[in-house]
Design a protein around this motif. Structure first.
Motif, PDB file in Angstrom:
ATOM      1  N   GLU A 111     -79.535 -19.007 -52.669  1.00 25.07           N
ATOM      2  CA  GLU A 111     -78.942 -18.065 -51.603  1.00 25.07           C
ATOM      3  C   GLU A 111     -79.968 -17.338 -50.915  1.00 25.07           C
ATOM      4  O   GLU A 111     -80.981 -17.089 -51.175  1.00 25.07           O
ATOM      5  N   LYS A 170     -75.394 -11.213 -47.192  1.00 27.94           N
ATOM      6  CA  LYS A 170     -75.634 -12.665 -47.587  1.00 27.94           C
ATOM      7  C   LYS A 170     -75.197 -13.601 -46.173  1.00 27.94           C
ATOM      8  O   LYS A 170     -73.959 -13.565 -45.912  1.00 27.94           O
ATOM      9  N   PRO A 171     -76.032 -14.134 -45.523  1.00 26.93           N
ATOM     10  CA  PRO A 171     -75.773 -14.937 -44.324  1.00 26.93           C
ATOM     11  C   PRO A 171     -74.672 -15.813 -44.602  1.00 26.93           C
ATOM     12  O   PRO A 171     -73.711 -16.278 -43.621  1.00 26.93           O
ATOM     13  N   SER A 172     -74.573 -16.437 -45.824  1.00 27.35           N
ATOM     14  CA  SER A 172     -73.502 -17.360 -46.171  1.00 27.35           C
ATOM     15  C   SER A 172     -72.303 -16.889 -46.285  1.00 27.35           C
ATOM     16  O   SER A 172     -71.497 -17.820 -45.899  1.00 27.35           O
ATOM     17  N   GLU A 173     -71.936 -15.979 -46.217  1.00 28.15           N
ATOM     18  CA  GLU A 173     -70.827 -14.986 -46.495  1.00 28.15           C
ATOM     19  C   GLU A 173     -70.193 -14.816 -45.239  1.00 28.15           C
ATOM     20  O   GLU A 173     -69.008 -14.378 -45.037  1.00 28.15           O
ATOM     21  N   ASN A 174     -70.830 -14.745 -44.082  1.00 24.26           N
ATOM     22  CA  ASN A 174     -70.438 -14.613 -42.678  1.00 24.26           C
ATOM     23  C   ASN A 174     -70.737 -15.887 -41.613  1.00 24.26           C
ATOM     24  O   ASN A 174     -71.371 -15.404 -40.664  1.00 24.26           O
ATOM     25  N   PRO A 175     -70.234 -16.799 -41.885  1.00 21.86           N
ATOM     26  CA  PRO A 175     -70.512 -18.117 -41.166  1.00 21.86           C
ATOM     27  C   PRO A 175     -70.080 -17.742 -39.774  1.00 21.86           C
ATOM     28  O   PRO A 175     -68.835 -16.899 -39.447  1.00 21.86           O
ATOM     29  N   TRP A 218     -77.135 -13.749 -38.815  1.00 21.21           N
ATOM     30  CA  TRP A 218     -77.508 -13.548 -40.328  1.00 21.21           C
ATOM     31  C   TRP A 218     -77.956 -12.139 -40.440  1.00 21.21           C
ATOM     32  O   TRP A 218     -77.842 -11.524 -41.707  1.00 21.21           O
TER      33      TRP A 218
END
Length: 92
Positions: A3, A64-69, A73
């Motif tokens: 992550e 966390k950038p992956s939580e906000n596509p 970022w």
């Protein structure tokens, strides 16, 4: 790589007054970096940012950038302080 988390490189503590007039501390954000989490520990920041800086004295944002596509970022309020090297890696 695990992550990715966002961390702040901050200036030294600057004494200031908080809303109630009490002394407080403000740590202005100097630079916004991206860093991997520590191996085997998704709650801990890894030792280096994507640009190679030591994360020891940096503050983790909880973002966390992956939580906000579909969104940047980094936090939008600190867009002017984004590390260009971390940004280049995140665009890949």
């Amino acid at each position: 790589m695990g992550e990715i988390v966002v961390v702040y490189e901050v200036d030294r503590v600057a004494a200031t007054r908080i809303s109630r007039g009490e002394p407080g501390e403000v740590r202005p954000v100097r630079r916004v970096h991206a860093a991997p989490t520590a191996p085997g520990s998704p709650t801990a920041t890894g030792p280096r940012t994507l640009c190679g800086k030591d994360t020891f004295a940096m503050e983790r944002t909880g973002r966390k950038p992956s939580e906000n596509p579909g969104t940047p970022w980094y936090p939008e309020e600190h867009a002017s302080a984004v590390c260009p090297d971390c940004d280049a890696v995140m665009e890949i």
